[in-house]
Design a protein around this motif. Structure first.
Motif, PDB file in Angstrom:
ATOM      1  N   LEU A  69       6.822  52.590 -25.947  1.00 51.70           N
ATOM      2  CA  LEU A  69       7.320  53.506 -26.936  1.00 51.70           C
ATOM      3  C   LEU A  69       8.400  53.128 -27.574  1.00 51.70           C
ATOM      4  O   LEU A  69       9.180  52.591 -26.784  1.00 51.70           O
ATOM      5  N   GLY A  70       8.634  53.077 -28.805  1.00 54.15           N
ATOM      6  CA  GLY A  70       9.766  52.745 -29.708  1.00 54.15           C
ATOM      7  C   GLY A  70      10.568  53.956 -30.409  1.00 54.15           C
ATOM      8  O   GLY A  70       9.673  54.868 -31.022  1.00 54.15           O
ATOM      9  N   LEU A  71      11.630  54.088 -30.438  1.00 54.27           N
ATOM     10  CA  LEU A  71      12.480  54.992 -31.473  1.00 54.27           C
ATOM     11  C   LEU A  71      13.040  54.145 -32.523  1.00 54.27           C
ATOM     12  O   LEU A  71      14.016  53.515 -32.401  1.00 54.27           O
ATOM     13  N   VAL A  72      12.687  53.993 -33.676  1.00 54.82           N
ATOM     14  CA  VAL A  72      12.997  53.325 -35.001  1.00 54.82           C
ATOM     15  C   VAL A  72      13.397  53.977 -36.182  1.00 54.82           C
ATOM     16  O   VAL A  72      13.233  55.097 -36.180  1.00 54.82           O
TER      17      VAL A  72
ATOM     18  N   GLY B 215      19.189  63.788 -30.450  1.00 56.22           N
ATOM     19  CA  GLY B 215      18.509  64.560 -29.614  1.00 56.22           C
ATOM     20  C   GLY B 215      17.688  63.681 -28.689  1.00 56.22           C
ATOM     21  O   GLY B 215      17.053  64.369 -27.800  1.00 56.22           O
ATOM     22  N   VAL B 216      17.740  62.561 -28.829  1.00 56.31           N
ATOM     23  CA  VAL B 216      16.902  61.741 -27.643  1.00 56.31           C
ATOM     24  C   VAL B 216      17.405  61.927 -26.232  1.00 56.31           C
ATOM     25  O   VAL B 216      16.450  61.957 -25.302  1.00 56.31           O
ATOM     26  N   PRO B 217      18.486  61.803 -25.862  1.00 52.58           N
ATOM     27  CA  PRO B 217      19.068  62.270 -24.527  1.00 52.58           C
ATOM     28  C   PRO B 217      18.482  63.241 -24.013  1.00 52.58           C
ATOM     29  O   PRO B 217      18.163  63.645 -22.865  1.00 52.58           O
ATOM     30  N   GLN B 218      18.623  64.523 -24.909  1.00 51.99           N
ATOM     31  CA  GLN B 218      18.157  65.751 -24.254  1.00 51.99           C
ATOM     32  C   GLN B 218      16.583  65.557 -23.950  1.00 51.99           C
ATOM     33  O   GLN B 218      16.134  66.432 -23.019  1.00 51.99           O
ATOM     34  N   ALA B 219      15.860  65.046 -24.822  1.00 55.95           N
ATOM     35  CA  ALA B 219      14.346  64.922 -24.869  1.00 55.95           C
ATOM     36  C   ALA B 219      14.011  64.225 -23.257  1.00 55.95           C
ATOM     37  O   ALA B 219      13.313  64.440 -22.657  1.00 55.95           O
ATOM     38  N   LEU B 220      14.955  62.967 -23.035  1.00 56.14           N
ATOM     39  CA  LEU B 220      14.715  62.397 -21.856  1.00 56.14           C
ATOM     40  C   LEU B 220      15.073  63.115 -20.685  1.00 56.14           C
ATOM     41  O   LEU B 220      14.428  63.136 -19.814  1.00 56.14           O
ATOM     42  N   GLN B 221      16.135  63.781 -20.858  1.00 55.82           N
ATOM     43  CA  GLN B 221      16.372  64.679 -19.720  1.00 55.82           C
ATOM     44  C   GLN B 221      15.387  65.927 -19.294  1.00 55.82           C
ATOM     45  O   GLN B 221      14.876  66.140 -18.319  1.00 55.82           O
ATOM     46  N   ALA B 222      14.901  66.333 -20.399  1.00 54.71           N
ATOM     47  CA  ALA B 222      13.776  67.438 -20.156  1.00 54.71           C
ATOM     48  C   ALA B 222      12.362  66.585 -19.576  1.00 54.71           C
ATOM     49  O   ALA B 222      11.835  67.044 -18.897  1.00 54.71           O
ATOM     50  N   PHE B 223      12.075  65.330 -20.186  1.00 57.73           N
ATOM     51  CA  PHE B 223      10.938  64.882 -19.635  1.00 57.73           C
ATOM     52  C   PHE B 223      10.961  64.376 -18.115  1.00 57.73           C
ATOM     53  O   PHE B 223      10.090  64.399 -17.267  1.00 57.73           O
TER      54      PHE B 223
END
Length: 298
Positions: free
Chosen positions: A143-146, A105-113
């Motif tokens: 920020l990191g995603l780990v 879901g990270v690409p969708q979060a970045l697109q929304a941001f």
């Protein structure tokens, strides 16, 4: 040169009348006259020719005017941009990520941001979890995603999601005929696993899962990326225990099967420095919560 003096100079150059320029600046004429004299002393040049009938720019004044306007415009722009950054409207975010997060879901979060913050530049850097923590502490990431980590005291963390581990098998393997895999059924299999240096908690968690079921796995290959794990499985080089989200990769000749019983989970965490507070980080966290919250509900 003071910005105040340049602002007074530009106003008088526009109006070419001391009374109108002073009114525009909300001051009286004497302070305006003093300010122009101070500016002329600073630049060591007469900027206006004035008599009882008119006020005109000198050649020196004509030369200074566009530069004064440029300086004032840059000052105004800098002030506005600084305010925008403080309010989380504008800025630059450097975000680290583990490769598997791209399927969570990270690409969708970045697109929304980016839709909500079009004036914010976001740079992405793929690093393992340990590298991201180091870059955060050295202020090279915001920020990191780990994967599952224990962040140091100066780093905040938020668990974005849990997901189950699954057995990852090459096409044609005998165990693909089963609906659910019992972990002991992997006892005699060659296991493909992350390097312990890259993700020590992941490495240890999978080893402990096997040991809890009475065996220590035969580790045949150790790699740095989950895509390498899947590629080796697809080539028949062994089996893996992998997060469920990796099914979304669509790797040919790889079959995922659920594991029986209650097993440890794979976690995706967001990590960021506790200070200084960054409103853009908080805004991105909001998008990440929304995009990842329903990926693998418990």
């Amino acid at each position: 040169m003071e910005f105040r003096l340049l602002r007074y100079f530009a106003a008088l150059a526009d109006e070419l009348h001391f009374g109108r320029a002073a009114a525009r600046l909300s001051i009286s004429q004497p302070p305006l006259s003093v300010a122009i004299k101070q500016l002329e002393e600073q630049v060591q040049a007469q900027l206006f020719e004035r008599n009882s009938k008119e006020v005109r720019l000198t050649a020196a004044g004509e030369h200074l005017l566009p530069r004064a306007r440029q300086i004032l415009a840059l000052s105004s722009q800098a002030a506005q941009e600084t305010s925008d950054v403080a309010r989380g409207v504008r800025g630059h975010l450097r975000v680290g990520f583990v490769g598997a997060s791209l399927y969570r879901g990270v690409p969708q979060a970045l697109q929304a941001f980016q839709a909500l913050h079009p004036q914010v530049r976001v740079d992405m850097l793929e690093l393992n979890s340990a590298e991201q923590l180091q870059e955060l502490q050295q202020a090279r990431l915001d920020l990191g995603l780990v994967h599952s980590v224990r962040p140091p005291d100066d780093v905040s963390s938020l668990k974005l999601m849990d997901e189950p581990f699954m057995a990852c098998l090459p096409e044609g393997h005998a165990l693909t005929a089963l609906d659910v895999i019992q972990l002991p059924e992997l006892k005699n299999e060659r296991l493909i696993l992350f390097l312990s240096q890259v993700s020590p908690i992941y490495h240890r968690r999978i080893i402990e899962m096997c040991q809890a079921h009475g065996f220590s796995p035969e580790i045949r290959h150790e790699v740095r990326h989950w895509l390498s794990v899947l590629s080796l499985v697809s080539l028949g080089q062994g089996v893996a225990i992998a997060p469920a989200s990796l099914q979304r990769v669509g790797m040919p000749r790889v079959i995922f099967k659920p594991l029986a019983g209650e097993q440890p989970v794979s976690e995706l965490l967001a990590v960021w420095r506790k200070t200084p507070d960054n409103p853009l980080v908080q805004a991105l966290l909001g998008c990440l919560r929304e995009a990842t919250g329903d990926q693998f509900p418990q």
